[in-house]
Design an enzyme around this catalytic site. Structure first.
Site, PDB file in Angstrom:
ATOM      1  N   GLY A 245       0.820  -1.217   0.000  1.00 64.92           N
ATOM      2  CA  GLY A 245       0.000   0.000   0.000  1.00 64.92           C
ATOM      3  C   GLY A 245       0.849   1.259   0.000  1.00 64.92           C
ATOM      4  N   HIS A 246       2.154   1.135   0.206  1.00 69.31           N
ATOM      5  CA  HIS A 246       3.103   2.260   0.278  1.00 69.31           C
ATOM      6  C   HIS A 246       2.475   3.595   0.764  1.00 69.31           C
ATOM      7  CE1 HIS A 246       6.356  -0.029  -1.473  1.00 69.31           C
ATOM      8  NE2 HIS A 246       5.768  -0.173  -2.633  1.00 69.31           N
TER       9      HIS A 246
END
Ligand code: RIB
Ligand code: CA
Length: 314
Positions: A245-246
């Site tokens: 998901g950074h």
């Protein structure tokens, strides 16, 4: 929390934007765009499109840097985000929006000066816009409430080279200026973002639950992105078919700080040589950087789904 989102959408950027728009404690007061996952022209079009789909088209979008401060720009990673940055959407709804006249750096300066000590910057692309604002207005940094970036790899390998994470790699000189500026920076790096795997199925569930163009678009983009991550990290991400998901973790650091452990330290950036783009812990100077060292992964995934599943799309 009033936030300006500096972004290169980008699939995980889109995930982060929708999380921020859906979250009751975040008010996105502006978006600034930057090259990175796509060209800045495409990033701006995507930011306007994503806002248009959610009827958030009153949020001003300012176009920013098209290239790094000094290094030669590289081609955008179409194999990760699609050539349009949103997983090669088969079609787009006719949503029309226009960027504001100011460029990103001037927009950042003006907004922060108009709301001193009230605006948090969440920057999840190359840091060129922030560095440009710092150069144009040398007293501006002190008026920013908080800076959170997604970038860097402190104690883990990089994702572009063995030592460099993409956002720092794309403009290491800008990152260095941002780390040296007189403000506190929260650094949400690969050290934690590589610990949180977002299952692709979660986005399918969300899209089924809310058959809205915004969720269909996000789901399409994530399915494309998850194919890349599941192949590249077959032993981890691939096992559950998903993606990192950074960028959304930069917002979760604001909304759910209890999910993270942190360490106050000081970081620098290697700007040339074989370790170009590396974020390095320095032993001298005041601790001005909070690095995120571990994360409750299951807690993040749960909080993300709960936020996106709430009734935010009307
Ligand atoms: O390394 C991850 C970062 O690079 C994220 O911001 C992602 O959007 C990519 O640009
Ligand atoms: Ca990004």
């Amino acid at each position: 929390m009033k936030v300006i989102f500096d972004t290169d959408p980008g699939v995980d950027d889109a995930m982060a934007l929708y999380y921020a728009l859906a979250h009751p404690s975040i008010e996105v007061v502006g978006i600034t765009t930057v090259f990175g996952n796509v060209t800045v022209t495409q990033a701006t079009a995507n930011a306007l499109y994503l806002c248009g789909l959610t009827q958030c088209d009153a949020i001003p979008v300012a176009a920013g840097a098209a290239r790094p401060l000094h290094k030669t720009p590289e081609a955008p990673p179409a194999h990760i985000h699609g050539s349009d940055g949103l997983g090669n959407l088969p079609q787009r709804d006719s949503v029309i929006g226009f960027a504001v006249e100011k460029d990103a750096a001037d927009f950042l300066i003006a907004q922060v000066r108009a709301n001193p000590h009230a605006i948090t910057l969440v920057a999840v692309g190359p840091l060129t816009n922030l560095a440009t604002a710092l150069a144009r207005d040398t007293t501006w940094a002190a008026l920013v409430q908080r800076v959170v970036i997604m970038g860097g790899a402190v104690s883990v390998p990089g994702n572009v080279t063995a030592t460099a994470e993409a956002n720092i790699w794309n403009d290491p000189h800008a990152a260095q200026l941002v780390f040296e500026a007189p403000w506190q920076v929260d650094v949400v790096s690969l050290d934690v973002t590589h610990q949180v795997i977002m299952p692709a199925q979660l986005f399918e569930r969300l899209a089924q639950r809310q058959p809205h163009a915004a969720m269909q678009t996000l789901n399409h983009a994530v399915q494309f992105y998850a194919r890349y991550y599941s192949q590249r990290h077959a032993d981890t991400v691939g096992k559950m078919h998903g993606c990192f998901g950074h960028d959304v973790l930069a917002f979760m650091a604001l909304t759910d700080p209890a999910l993270f452990q942190t360490l106050d330290t000081r970081l620098g950036v290697t700007t040339a040589g074989p370790e170009e783009g590396r974020t390095v812990q320095l032993t001298e100077g005041p601790a001005r950087h909070t690095i995120y060292t571990s994360v409750d992964s299951a807690g993040c995934v749960k909080a993300f789904e709960a936020t996106l599943a709430a009734n935010w799309l009307g």
